[in-house]
Enzyme design. Structure first.
Site, PDB file in Angstrom:
ATOM      1  N   ASP A 143      38.854  36.894  52.718  1.00  0.00           N
ATOM      2  CA  ASP A 143      40.093  36.867  51.951  1.00  0.00           C
ATOM      3  C   ASP A 143      39.882  38.454  50.641  1.00  0.00           C
ATOM      4  O   ASP A 143      40.959  39.096  51.441  1.00  0.00           O
ATOM      5  CB  ASP A 143      40.559  35.850  51.086  1.00  0.00           C
ATOM      6  CG  ASP A 143      40.539  34.650  51.795  1.00  0.00           C
ATOM      7  OD1 ASP A 143      40.712  34.313  52.560  1.00  0.00           O
ATOM      8  OD2 ASP A 143      41.356  33.793  50.712  1.00  0.00           O
TER       9      ASP A 143
ATOM     10  N   ARG B 237      46.676  37.779  53.181  1.00  0.00           N
ATOM     11  CA  ARG B 237      46.096  37.202  54.833  1.00  0.00           C
ATOM     12  C   ARG B 237      46.877  36.572  55.873  1.00  0.00           C
ATOM     13  O   ARG B 237      47.234  35.215  55.517  1.00  0.00           O
ATOM     14  CB  ARG B 237      44.830  37.899  54.910  1.00  0.00           C
ATOM     15  CG  ARG B 237      44.135  36.942  54.333  1.00  0.00           C
ATOM     16  CD  ARG B 237      43.189  35.859  55.363  1.00  0.00           C
ATOM     17  NE  ARG B 237      42.449  35.141  54.737  1.00  0.00           N
ATOM     18  CZ  ARG B 237      43.111  33.260  54.591  1.00  0.00           C
ATOM     19  NH1 ARG B 237      44.389  33.315  55.044  1.00  0.00           N
ATOM     20  NH2 ARG B 237      42.652  32.884  54.019  1.00  0.00           N
TER      21      ARG B 237
ATOM     22  N   GLU C 229      38.176  29.683  61.320  1.00  0.00           N
ATOM     23  CA  GLU C 229      37.730  28.803  59.899  1.00  0.00           C
ATOM     24  C   GLU C 229      37.072  28.245  58.954  1.00  0.00           C
ATOM     25  O   GLU C 229      36.570  27.540  59.634  1.00  0.00           O
ATOM     26  CB  GLU C 229      39.809  28.538  60.167  1.00  0.00           C
ATOM     27  CG  GLU C 229      40.778  27.723  58.940  1.00  0.00           C
ATOM     28  CD  GLU C 229      41.295  29.376  58.496  1.00  0.00           C
ATOM     29  OE1 GLU C 229      40.802  30.025  58.319  1.00  0.00           O
ATOM     30  OE2 GLU C 229      42.095  29.743  59.929  1.00  0.00           O
TER      31      GLU C 229
ATOM     32  N   GLY D 122      48.099  28.874  52.913  1.00  0.00           N
ATOM     33  CA  GLY D 122      47.088  29.892  52.993  1.00  0.00           C
ATOM     34  C   GLY D 122      47.111  30.962  53.363  1.00  0.00           C
ATOM     35  O   GLY D 122      46.344  31.545  54.636  1.00  0.00           O
TER      36      GLY D 122
HETATM   37  P1  NG1 Z   1      42.313  30.470  51.730  1.00  0.00           P
HETATM   38  O1  NG1 Z   1      43.601  29.577  52.509  1.00  0.00           O
HETATM   39  O2  NG1 Z   1      43.403  31.766  51.098  1.00  0.00           O
HETATM   40  O3  NG1 Z   1      42.653  29.607  50.440  1.00  0.00           O
HETATM   41  C1  NG1 Z   1      39.999  30.149  52.138  1.00  0.00           C
HETATM   42  C2  NG1 Z   1      38.851  30.810  51.348  1.00  0.00           C
HETATM   43  C3  NG1 Z   1      38.693  31.476  52.434  1.00  0.00           C
HETATM   44  C4  NG1 Z   1      38.015  30.696  54.026  1.00  0.00           C
HETATM   45  C5  NG1 Z   1      39.600  29.537  54.275  1.00  0.00           C
HETATM   46  C6  NG1 Z   1      38.934  29.316  54.921  1.00  0.00           C
HETATM   47  C7  NG1 Z   1      39.492  31.333  48.709  1.00  0.00           C
HETATM   48  C8  NG1 Z   1      40.376  32.272  47.761  1.00  0.00           C
HETATM   49  N1  NG1 Z   1      39.032  31.674  50.473  1.00  0.00           N
HETATM   50  O4  NG1 Z   1      41.396  30.373  51.836  1.00  0.00           O
HETATM   51  O5  NG1 Z   1      37.469  32.219  52.495  1.00  0.00           O
HETATM   52  O6  NG1 Z   1      36.624  29.651  53.611  1.00  0.00           O
HETATM   53  O7  NG1 Z   1      39.420  29.387  52.556  1.00  0.00           O
HETATM   54  O8  NG1 Z   1      38.629  29.956  56.529  1.00  0.00           O
HETATM   55  O9  NG1 Z   1      38.450  30.068  48.245  1.00  0.00           O
END
Ligand code: NG1
Length: 436
Positions: free
Chosen positions: A179, A29, A35, A132
């Protein structure tokens, strides 16, 4: 040399044994805005992207999991299913399979359904890792869906989103649920507004002229590495900030999303919250005794970047202002106002950088390059600390943005052209039963 993409049929062929099989797919995604709001119970506005993880699986007669990946960087793994599966070392890809399986064992036991079978799983991923773009959740969701398929158990997508969101904390991150919900519930061609506790989603149409360019900073945002302590630090700072507000205002709120009148709180934040607090100051600020504080906010075993020192005001300012931007962004999308959406994305990036401390100079540079090349707006996407930016671009401007990024950023670093992608809003996960 680029490897040829592995087809789902080849993945099925690679399964040992004979008989029926399942084929699961889950997308990565891109978060358009919102964020670090999800774990605070505040909304997000992501799209699922046309890059996915595929998992083919076939049932075994024992409780073993035999796991292999078409990418040789991820070595084969085996383990036995149990209600408590010992984790592999941090960063090991098998942990995402284990996380889903352990959560499903718990859920099926709770429902009084027969246990989870063992299986052979073959995995092919096309979501760039540590960018990300939620590649870890796509892996976890695809493995979990395939495993449920082997068990011939059906659960609703919303239930699964909540189960898999909790499941991912197995790897030691205090993550929110954006996610997994996006991977399971997104719809083709649309963004998804997601609210949490309880989970609610609503699709938001995307105007045809909008395009999304994702540009990787070439800095890996590895949550199995240093980023985990920094991520958990932010989660803890928000929870502490909320506890201080609860005491100062004499209200009840389990998380920032429960606060009444957030606009008024935001306007008065300088009086309500100290900029920073050392650990020793927390009992007086929250009115909680040391042991309760520890139990609720600083449990042993949670990795924090700085367990003795917390930023409160700036973190809360980012989260409350970001939630308001999500609502404004949803309105802008529904009105087809890409200029307004772009301005909100720019503001989100500034807030992520200045107040939340999750940007890097390289992410800032990519945002500036995309803006200068004509994007409506751009921002870091995902947790930050490296990873990628997303730029909102009019279709006709995509080429110019890509050319600028290549010339100014990727060519001097001899980076692969896969470091920047044009992504489209894609559908959520799927599961197919393949007869033997
Ligand atoms: P990413 O960037 O995919 O690691 C993480 C968290 C989300 C959310 C975002 C910040 C995990 C699996 N996902 O995403 O739940 O908090 O950071 O918006 O830790």
């Amino acid at each position: 040399m680029r490897r040829a993409p592995v087809t789902p049929a080849a993945l099925l062929d690679a399964l040992p044994g004979h008989g029926p099989a399942v084929l699961a797919r889950a997308p990565g995604r891109v978060n358009l805005i919102g964020e670090h709001t999800d774990y605070n119970g505040l909304p997000v506005l992501p799209i699922a992207i046309d890059r996915d993880v595929w998992v083919a699986a076939r049932r075994r007669d024992d409780q073993q999991v035999d796991l292999a990946n078409v990418d040789p960087a991820f070595e084969p793994r085996r383990y036995v299913i149990a209600s408590h599966v010992p984790a592999s070392p941090p960063g090991d890809w098998a942990n995402y399979h284990k996380a889903a399986a352990q959560a499903l064992v718990g859920e099926l036991t709770r429902r009084g359904v027969a246990g989870l079978p063992g299986g052979a799983f073959r995995v092919a991923g096309r979501v760039p890792a540590a960018a990300g773009l939620a590649s870890s959740s796509a892996l976890l969701v695809a493995c979990g869906l395939a495993h449920l398929g082997l068990a011939a158990v059906e659960l609703s997508r919303s239930e699964l989103a909540e189960i898999f969101a909790r499941a991912e904390r197995y790897v030691g991150t205090l993550s929110g649920g954006m996610d997994q919900a996006t991977a399971l519930l997104a719809r083709d061609g649309e963004a998804l507004r997601i609210d949490f506790f309880p989970l609610r989603t609503r699709p938001v149409p995307i105007p045809a002229e909008a395009a999304f360019v994702v540009a990787h900073s070439l800095e890996r945002a590895e949550k199995s590495g240093a980023a985990r302590g920094h991520y958990n630090q932010r989660v803890t700072e928000c929870a502490l900030g909320c506890a201080v507000l609860v005491r100062r205002l004499g209200i009840a709120a389990a998380r920032l999303g429960d606060l009444p009148a957030p606009h008024a709180i935001l306007a008065d934040l300088d009086h309500l919250l100290p900029e920073e607090a050392g650990r020793a100051a927390l009992p007086a600020l929250t009115g909680l005794a040391g042991d309760e504080l520890g139990r609720r906010f600083l449990p042993a075993g949670t990795e924090l970047a700085d367990p003795d020192h917390f930023h409160l005001r700036t973190r809360v300012r980012h989260v409350l202002s970001e939630a308001a931007r999500v609502t404004a962004a949803e309105e802008a999308l529904r009105a087809g106002d890409l200029r307004a959406l772009g301005a909100l994305m720019d503001a989100s990036h500034r807030s992520c950088a200045a107040d939340y401390g999750v940007s890097t100079p390289v992410l800032d540079q990519l945002v500036a390059l995309a803006r200068a090349a004509g994007a409506f707006g751009a921002r870091l996407t995902g947790a930050g600390f490296g990873g990628a930016v997303v730029a909102l671009v009019e279709r006709g401007t995509v080429e110019r943005v890509i050319e600028t990024l290549d010339r100014e950023f990727y060519a001097p670093r001899a980076a692969s052209s896969e470091a920047r992608l044009v992504v489209r809003p894609a559908a959520g996960a799927s599961l197919e039963h393949v007869p033997g």
